[in-house]
Each structure stands twice: as structure tokens, then as C-alpha cells.
Design a protein around this motif. Structure first.
Motif, short mmCIF file in Angstrom:
data_model
loop_
_atom_site.label_atom_id
_atom_site.label_comp_id
_atom_site.label_asym_id
_atom_site.label_seq_id
_atom_site.Cartn_x
_atom_site.Cartn_y
_atom_site.Cartn_z
N ALA A 194 0.90 -1.19 0.16
CA ALA A 194 0.11 -0.06 0.06
C ALA A 194 0.93 1.28 -0.04
O ALA A 194 2.05 1.20 0.57
N ILE A 195 0.17 2.29 -0.62
CA ILE A 195 0.67 3.63 -0.37
C ILE A 195 -0.22 4.33 0.55
O ILE A 195 -1.33 4.64 -0.06
N MET A 196 0.14 4.74 1.70
CA MET A 196 -0.93 5.79 2.49
C MET A 196 -0.25 7.12 2.80
O MET A 196 0.92 7.41 2.97
N TYR A 197 -1.23 7.89 2.55
CA TYR A 197 -0.84 9.45 2.56
C TYR A 197 -0.93 9.97 3.83
O TYR A 197 -2.03 9.80 4.74
N THR A 198 0.07 10.75 4.40
CA THR A 198 -0.16 11.27 5.53
C THR A 198 0.40 12.87 5.44
O THR A 198 1.19 13.13 4.30
N PRO A 204 3.91 19.18 0.77
CA PRO A 204 2.56 18.54 0.35
C PRO A 204 2.74 17.23 1.27
O PRO A 204 3.46 16.68 1.71
N PRO A 205 1.37 16.59 1.27
CA PRO A 205 1.21 15.14 1.83
C PRO A 205 2.30 14.22 1.28
O PRO A 205 2.44 14.19 0.22
N LYS A 206 2.86 13.35 2.12
CA LYS A 206 3.63 12.40 1.51
C LYS A 206 2.91 10.95 1.67
O LYS A 206 2.25 10.51 2.35
N GLY A 207 3.38 10.25 0.39
CA GLY A 207 2.96 8.90 0.26
C GLY A 207 3.92 8.00 0.99
O GLY A 207 5.02 7.91 0.61
N VAL A 208 3.42 7.15 2.01
CA VAL A 208 4.05 6.24 2.76
C VAL A 208 3.99 4.68 2.10
O VAL A 208 2.97 4.13 2.15
N ARG A 209 5.27 4.25 1.60
CA ARG A 209 5.05 2.95 0.99
C ARG A 209 5.15 1.51 2.30
O ARG A 209 6.27 1.85 3.13
N HIS A 210 4.41 0.81 1.93
CA HIS A 210 4.48 -0.21 3.17
C HIS A 210 4.39 -1.61 2.42
O HIS A 210 4.04 -1.49 1.02
N SER A 211 4.99 -2.67 3.14
CA SER A 211 5.04 -3.84 2.46
C SER A 211 3.97 -4.73 3.16
O SER A 211 3.34 -4.27 4.22
N PRO A 398 11.94 -1.24 15.73
CA PRO A 398 11.22 -2.38 15.73
C PRO A 398 11.99 -3.52 15.99
O PRO A 398 13.03 -3.49 15.50
N GLY A 399 11.62 -4.72 16.38
CA GLY A 399 12.19 -6.11 16.45
C GLY A 399 12.53 -6.45 15.04
O GLY A 399 13.30 -7.36 14.78
N ASP A 400 11.56 -6.19 14.13
CA ASP A 400 11.59 -6.58 12.79
C ASP A 400 11.38 -5.38 11.91
O ASP A 400 10.31 -4.80 11.84
N ARG A 401 12.49 -4.89 11.07
CA ARG A 401 12.52 -3.69 10.28
C ARG A 401 11.13 -3.68 9.22
O ARG A 401 10.53 -2.42 9.11
N ARG A 402 10.68 -4.71 8.95
CA ARG A 402 9.68 -4.84 8.01
C ARG A 402 8.20 -4.39 8.45
O ARG A 402 7.50 -4.15 7.45
N VAL A 403 8.06 -4.34 9.63
CA VAL A 403 6.65 -4.01 10.07
C VAL A 403 6.53 -2.49 10.14
O VAL A 403 5.66 -1.79 10.48
#
Length: 552
Positions: A194-198, A204-211, A398-403
Motif C-alpha cells: 500500500a501507499i498511505m498518505y500522511t 505536500p502530503p507524503k506517500g508512505v510505502r508499506h509492504s 522495531p524488532g523486525d524492520r519490515r513492520v
């Protein structure tokens, strides 16, 4: 395929010591949410339609429909890695689109129907969305901006061929035109999801890229702030928050399905406290995620436990600090209903909170770090760790960078600035930790306004107001508000001395509603002769917040 990564642990310190992230090598959230449960014929979604009808969907139903939609999207040209916008309220088509995206390997872009023209155009263009699924309420806006979104090839509108006009595809017809049985995309926790905007106070608002690991992180947090009450087939969850908001989408809706529970969808305009209590009674809601604004509105109903047959076990809340009055009201009004505040960011998951299973809630406190995260209070300038009782910037490992997030879309420098050389992720929030380990929110290092659970960037509101020809300069800040937590106040310097204050105030509010979102319009508009500025000409918002008056 268990993938349930938060075990039941009764002692907080033991949970902190023993918990470790155990992400699977292969992971697709659509498979996790729909196929791993012992009984997939159970109800996953209870949907009350706007005309008070009721639709129920089992996990099997959602699997079938998302398969069909995935096949349709593929025929429309959507491939792995493509972005697909989702502009749908609390309706089944919202999660169905996300699930279909992930079955194809596509990336979701959750967006709210509250967005106006400019806000929606910016996010669809910036994310380079190839397709968008829209509610009829925003179809006209999407048609207006389509020419400004060159990557956008397909528009899918909710409804059938009789209700959907023009060159948009009809959602219902797509489902009816395809068969289930699509091969689910082979993905891992690192696959883009997902790309979630904050919004921030600058730019401008930033698109936050998640896995995909995002959803496992949020499901683990939800298990904690819902007091380990998400037993498969037993809990029913609901939130009034828009499913475009990360805490509602990942921390409530998809957390429910990860744990095999039922979610209630109820798209409504406004918030009627009596109607909300009625909904929770009808559906035997056990776990409710309620932004503080919603909780404050619920306090206006006398004796709710006497008037309604409620099954509530937990209120969870986030978005802005809870006041002690709200915590005291829950404790004095309900028998055996916990109130757990939690804290997170679009980028950094849900990392701090209260859980009455583990420790007493302290009114006004953010709580303590959840298992799986290390938290520190750092000097904002040097990033050195501060002692107990000192105010500094909240930082998380985080204990796991991926979260955590993968990065800001197209903004590598801002991505790098979010993390220190020692691996701490910075929040821009100032906090203090007490001797018992509780964290207390002090203020924001930036100027983000927290209003009704939404994070609003003042610059975006200022830019919209400045499009009015009668406005020369404007500064926007948050001011205390008993209902919203913070209200938005605009200090406006008119372009001329000849203007009608009441008319201009109304025009400014309507302008922001139309261009941005309903929750971003300024409740207060003050007209001033000058605005405080820095030597470089920037508005000093801190000086505006320090002004004693908040009236108009």
C-alpha cells in the motif's frame, strides 16, 4: 498457515521479554485474512446499508468475490506493482478491492471519500494510480481530475450497468462477468502492499510505502489494545473511523480478519450517539475502536448500559491524547469495559499503548511500548537518550524492520531523515517517560493538527485558502476544542480593506471543504492586519498558537 504472531501472555514484562517477530517466508494478506481459518463459512462482515438493510459475508464469500474482482482488474490491465486507488467508505467493496489487489500483486492506495478535488487529484497523480475504484459520491470529482492523472487508465464505480454512466466500469457487472479461481500472486512480507498518505506541517502530503508485513504488525498491536480479546469466531469489531485511515483499516478491519473475527460496516454521515449505541447493541459489538472525539460524543447519552443491552468489552482509542474525563467516564459508566489508548504513525505502525490485561490505564498517558518495539526519548538535536522525566522526541526501533514503512514515495531524502544513524525511527512527537515506564505526550515537534482523530497539515489548508482572491496571507494552527481535541483556526490577512467578514469567512470554509476534505475546513477564521513571520518570510505558527484569543 497460522500466522497469528501475538501469543496470549498475562504479564507485561514477560511479554516484552519473550515476544519475537516470526514472519513467514511466504505471505499474502488475502490468503491470511480469508483462507487460514478453521471455518471459513463463518461471518466475516456484517454490513448495514445506508437504507438500513443488512448484508452478511462469510470469509468464503469475500474470497469468491475478490477472486472475481482480481480477474476483472487483470483484464483492465492491472499488473503486479501497479497502484490501485480505493475511494470507498465502509462498504464491502472497500476491502474487496484491497484483497483483489493483493491477489494480483498490485498496490493499494486507500483514500477517503471526504477528499475534495485537489486532495484527491494530488494523491492519485503522485501515486501514479493505474486504476481507481470509487463510490458514486466521488465519481464526478474523479472525472474532473482524470486529465491531470496521466497514469490513470481505468475508473470503476460502485453499481451496475444501469447506474454507472460514461466510460467507467460498473463494479457489480465486473463481479458477475468473471469466475473465481485466480492464482494468487506469490508474495512475501516484503512485497509492496500500500501507499498511505500522511500530512506534515511543511510541504505536500507524503506517500508512505508499506509492504505486506504492515498488516501483521497492526494485527499484533490490535491483539494488545483490545486486551487479547480477539478469539477466533468470538469477537465482533466496529469503528466509526473511515476505512481509509490506517488504524481503522489495518488496526481494526484487517486485524479482525487476521484473527478470524467479525467486522461491522456502517457507512453513515455524521455521528449520532444514540444510533451508535443501537448499532453496537444490534451486532453485539465486543471491541470498538473509537477516536477520542467519538468517545466524547458518546458521553452525552445518559445511562447507556441501562438503556442498551451492550456486549462491549473494550474501547480502544487513538489519533489524539485522551483526556482524564473520558477515561473516568468509561470507568464510571460501564461495568467491566476497558479503555485503552494507543499510539502509532502511518509510517511506524502502532507501537505504544495501554492494555488493562497488563497494567492500569493512567488517564492522559500514552501507555507503554508494545512487545516487539524498543522505545527511547531522545534529545531532538543530538539524538542522545534522555533521562526519565525529561522531555524529548519519541523514537522507536522495531524488532523486525519490515513492520515499519519502506520509505516515502519519491522522497529519498525525507525517508533518510526519518531514521538516525543508530537505527532509531523518529516521530517528531515530544514526550516524557515517568518512573514507571508510562509515556506522556507533550507536544508535536512539527505543526500537525490533530482534529477529530485526523492529522491535518496546516500548509495544505493554507494553500487552499490562498487560492481565494480576497486573501493575501494566512497562517493555520490548531487550538484547543472540547469535542474535536483541536479545532482548526485560520488567521487571515485580507488582500484589501474592503470585504464583508461574514461572507468571506463562509467562502473560505466552503473553499477548503471543496478542495480538501470536510474535516480540514477552519472552524475559526480570524482576520488580522499582519501575521508574525520569520526573517525568511515564513509564518511563525507558534506565535499564532500563543495568542490568547481563539474566537472569531
Amino acid at each position: 498457515m497460522a500466522w497469528t504472531i501475538m501469543p496470549t501472555v498475562e504479564e507485561y514484562e514477560r511479554a516484552r521479554e519473550t515476544f519475537a517477530w516470526d514472519l513467514p517466508d511466504e505471505y499474502n494478506p488475502a490468503v491470511d485474512f480469508l483462507r487460514k481459518h478453521e471455518d471459513t463459512s463463518r461471518t466475516a462482515l456484517r454490513y448495514e446499508t445506508p437504507d438500513d438493510g443488512l448484508e452478511t459475508y462469510s470469509f468464503d464469500d469475500l474470497d469468491d468475490r475478490s477472486d472475481r474482482l482480481a480477474a476483472a482488474l487483470a483484464d483492465l490491465g492491472v499488473e503486479a506493482g501497479d497502484r490501485v486507488g480505493v475511494v470507498v467508505p465502509q462498504k464491502p467493496q472497500n476491502p474487496l478491492t484491497h484483497l483483489a489487489n493483493w491477489k494480483l500483486g498490485a498496490v493499494s492506495v486507500p483514500l477517503t471519500v471526504l477528499f475534495g478535488r485537489d486532495a484527491l487529484q494530488y494523491r492519485l497523480e503522485d501515486s501514479e494510480a493505474k486504476a481507481v475504484v470509487v463510490d458514486p459520491s466521488v465519481r464526478e470529482t474523479v472525472d474532473e481530475i482524470r486529465g491531470e492523472c496521466p497514469a490513470l487508465e481505468a475508473v470503476i464505480e460502485l453499481g451496475d450497468g444501469d447506474s454507472v454512466a460514461g466510460d467507467a466500469s460498473a463494479f457489480d457487472d465486473l463481479l458477475a462477468g468473471y469466475e473465481p479461481g485466480i492464482d494468487v500472486y506469490d508474495s512475501t512480507p516484503e512485497t509492496p502492499t500500500a501507499i498511505m498518505y500522511t500530512s506534515g506541517s511543511t510541504g505536500p502530503p507524503k506517500g508512505v510505502r508499506h509492504s505486506h508485513a504492515l498488516w501483521l504488525g497492526r494485527a499484533a498491536a490490535a491483539y494488545n489494545y483490545f486486551d487479547q480479546g480477539l478469539a477466533e469466531g468470538e469477537a465482533t469489531l466496529w469503528t466509526p473511523a473511515d476505512w481509509a485511515w490506517g488504524a481503522a483499516l489495518g488496526g481494526t478491519l484487517f486485524a479482525a480478519w487476521h484473527h478470524g473475527c467479525t467486522i461491522v460496516g456502517w457507512p453513515r454521515d455524521g455521528f449520532d450517539p444514540d444510533a451508535v449505541y443501537g448499532l453496537m447493541e444490534r451486532h453485539e459489538v465486543t471491541e470498538a475502536f473509537m477516536p477520542p472525539t467519538a468517545l466524547r460524543m458518546l458521553t452525552g447519552v445518559d445511562d447507556p448500559e441501562d438503556r442498551y443491552d451492550l456486549s462491549l468489552e473494550t474501547f480502544a482509542s487513538a489519533g489524539e491524547p485522551l483526556t482524564s474525563e473520558v477515561v473516568d467516564w468509561v470507568e464510571s459508566t460501564f461495568d467491566d469495559v476497558a479503555i485503552n489508548e494507543f499510539y502509532g504513525q502511518t509510517e511506524l505502525n502502532l507501537v505504544v499503548g495501554n492494555s488493562e490485561t497488563w497494567f492500569d490505564t493512567r488517564p492522559g498517558s500514552m501507555g507503554k511500548p508494545f512487545p516487539g518495539y524498543e522505545v527511547a526519548v531522545l534529545d531532538p538535536e543530538t539524538h542522545d537518550r534522555l533521562e526519565t522525566g525529561e522531555v524529548g522526541e519519541l523514537a522507536v526501533k522495531p524488532g523486525d524492520r519490515r513492520v515499519f514503512f519502506d520509505g516515502y514515495h519519491g522522497l529519498p531524502e525525507k525517508t533518510a531523515s526519518k531514521r538516525t544513524e543508530n537505527g532509531w525511527f523518529l516521530t517528531d512527537d515530544l514526550v516524557e517517560r515517568d518512573a514507571d515506564g508510562y509515556l506522556w505526550f507533550v507536544s508535536r515537534a512539527d505543526d500537525v493538527i490533530l482534529t477529530s482523530g485526523y492529522r491535518v497539515g496546516p500548509m495544505e489548508v493554507e494553500d487552499a485558502i490562498l487560492t481565494h482572491e480576497a486573501v493575501e496571507q494566512v497562517g493555520v494552527v490548531g487550538v484547543p476544542d472540547d469535542t474535536r481535541g483541536e479545532a482548526i483556526k485560520a488567521f487571515v490577512k485580507p488582500a484589501t480593506d474592503e470585504y464583508d467578514p461574514d461572507a468571506l469567512r463562509d467562502e473560505i470554509r466552503e473553499l477548503v471543504r471543496d478542495r480538501l476534505a470536510e474535516y480540514e475546513y477552519p472552524q475559526h477564521v480570524a482576520f488580522v492586519e499582519t501575521l508574525p513571520t520569520t526573517t525568511t518570510g515564513k509564518i511563525r505558527r507558534r506565535s499564532l498558537r500563543d495568542r490568547e484569543t481563539t474566537g472569531e
